[in-house]
Design a protein around this motif. Structure first.
Motif, short mmCIF file in Angstrom:
data_model
loop_
_atom_site.label_atom_id
_atom_site.label_comp_id
_atom_site.label_asym_id
_atom_site.label_seq_id
_atom_site.Cartn_x
_atom_site.Cartn_y
_atom_site.Cartn_z
N LEU A 254 22.29 30.84 4.11
CA LEU A 254 22.33 32.28 3.87
C LEU A 254 22.54 32.59 2.39
CD1 LEU A 254 22.12 35.06 5.05
CD2 LEU A 254 24.59 35.02 5.49
N THR A 255 23.36 31.80 1.71
CA THR A 255 23.57 32.01 0.28
C THR A 255 22.25 31.86 -0.48
OG1 THR A 255 25.87 31.26 0.34
CG2 THR A 255 24.73 31.14 -1.79
N ALA A 256 21.48 30.85 -0.13
CA ALA A 256 20.19 30.64 -0.79
C ALA A 256 19.25 31.82 -0.53
CB ALA A 256 19.55 29.34 -0.30
N ILE A 257 19.26 32.34 0.69
CA ILE A 257 18.40 33.48 1.02
C ILE A 257 18.83 34.71 0.22
CG2 ILE A 257 17.83 35.14 2.84
CD1 ILE A 257 17.90 32.79 4.81
N LEU A 258 20.12 35.00 0.23
CA LEU A 258 20.61 36.23 -0.40
C LEU A 258 20.51 36.20 -1.92
CD1 LEU A 258 23.73 37.07 1.83
CD2 LEU A 258 21.37 37.90 2.03
N THR A 259 20.46 34.99 -2.50
CA THR A 259 20.29 34.87 -3.95
C THR A 259 18.82 34.70 -4.33
OG1 THR A 259 20.71 32.47 -3.84
CG2 THR A 259 22.60 33.92 -4.32
N GLY A 260 17.94 34.70 -3.34
CA GLY A 260 16.52 34.62 -3.61
C GLY A 260 16.04 33.26 -4.06
N ASP A 261 16.77 32.21 -3.71
CA ASP A 261 16.40 30.85 -4.11
C ASP A 261 15.60 30.21 -2.98
OD1 ASP A 261 16.23 28.22 -4.95
OD2 ASP A 261 18.27 28.17 -5.76
N ALA A 262 14.28 30.36 -3.03
CA ALA A 262 13.43 29.87 -1.95
C ALA A 262 13.46 28.35 -1.83
CB ALA A 262 12.00 30.36 -2.16
N GLU A 263 13.51 27.66 -2.96
CA GLU A 263 13.54 26.19 -2.91
C GLU A 263 14.81 25.70 -2.23
OE1 GLU A 263 12.86 24.31 -6.64
OE2 GLU A 263 10.91 25.26 -6.96
N ALA A 264 15.93 26.28 -2.60
CA ALA A 264 17.20 25.88 -1.98
C ALA A 264 17.22 26.25 -0.51
CB ALA A 264 18.38 26.54 -2.71
N ALA A 265 16.67 27.41 -0.17
CA ALA A 265 16.63 27.84 1.23
C ALA A 265 15.83 26.84 2.06
CB ALA A 265 16.01 29.23 1.33
#
Length: 251
Positions: free
Chosen positions: A220-231
């Motif tokens: 969820l953190t990756a999604i909310l920060t807009g980090d597609a690679e991490a997501a």
């Protein structure tokens, strides 16, 4: 008292009713496909035990079927023990279905019924869900959508053992729904349905639950920060771990 769900409105009001699940019936088998749509919503926890289906008029419109067909489908589900109809001011059609307690299902029997379909579903999930997660992270989510995802994660954290798998499903399906691709959502929903009985037959292991919760937060953190690679990476690790656990129990 079960919660009366209304279609439309904000995301919080419709959080148990996915537009993708209640999409229009498109085949000539209106009755059968209506039953299928309703069962998907119930078995995936989108309409949980004690909650009500949307009002008949709205649900028939959403599904694109006649109210006669919808009533026949609901009657069939009532006879099968999935729902019950109540009259009066707070009446409606309420879900009575409850999955077995985690670890109580017959894992071997379920696995035998699925056969080679298990490995196919696990591999397919490892392709679909990380991609959906990356798509969701890449989108410009509204504040309402961000709150919706956070609320679904909070539901998982608060769930007791009986409701954990259903709340987990809702979190994963919420991410898929936010990806903006109805076709992708339907594929993920279908795969989740293929695996849910197996997943629910596995005992809830506290170390695994704690690990999953850390992974959920990272996703969820990756999604909310807009980090597609991490997501993508976090979801890939998460579904790979679930597949490993399931294969371990299956030997």
């Amino acid at each position: 008292m079960g919660q009366q769900i209304a279609l439309g409105g904000d995301l919080e009001r419709r959080d148990l009713v996915s537009e993708a699940v209640f999409r229009p019936v498109r085949t000539g088998n209106a009755f059968e496909e209506t039953v299928e749509r309703l069962l998907h919503a119930i078995k995936l926890g989108l309409v949980a035990h004690g909650d009500s289906l949307p009002p008949e008029r709205e649900l028939a419109t959403r599904l694109g079927v006649s109210r006669v067909t919808l009533r026949e489908a609901i009657r069939a589900l009532q006879q099968a023990g999935y729902v019950e109809s109540r009259r009066g001011r707070y009446g409606g059609t309420f879900v009575t279905y409850q999955p077995a307690e985690p670890g109580q299902g017959d894992l071997r029997r379920i696995a035998a019924d699925l056969g080679e379909d298990i490995d196919d579903a696990l591999r397919y999930r490892q392709v679909l869900e990380p991609g959906a997660c990356a798509l969701t992270a890449a989108r410009a989510l509204t504040g309402e959508q961000r709150h919706y995802l956070q609320a679904r994660l909070d539901d998982v954290a608060r769930a007791d053992s009986a409701g954990y798998r259903l709340m987990d499903s809702r979190f994963h399906l919420a991410i898929a729904e936010m990806a903006g691709s109805p076709s992708l959502y339907v594929s993920i929903e279908s795969t989740r349905l293929r695996l849910n009985d197996l997943l629910n037959a596995i005992p809830l292991l506290q170390p695994n639950i704690e690990h999953s919760e850390r992974q959920h937060r990272a996703i969820l953190t990756a999604i909310l920060t807009g980090d597609a690679e991490a997501a993508y990476r976090e979801m890939e690790q998460h579904v790979t771990g679930t597949a490993s656990l399931l294969r371990g129990f299956l030997g």
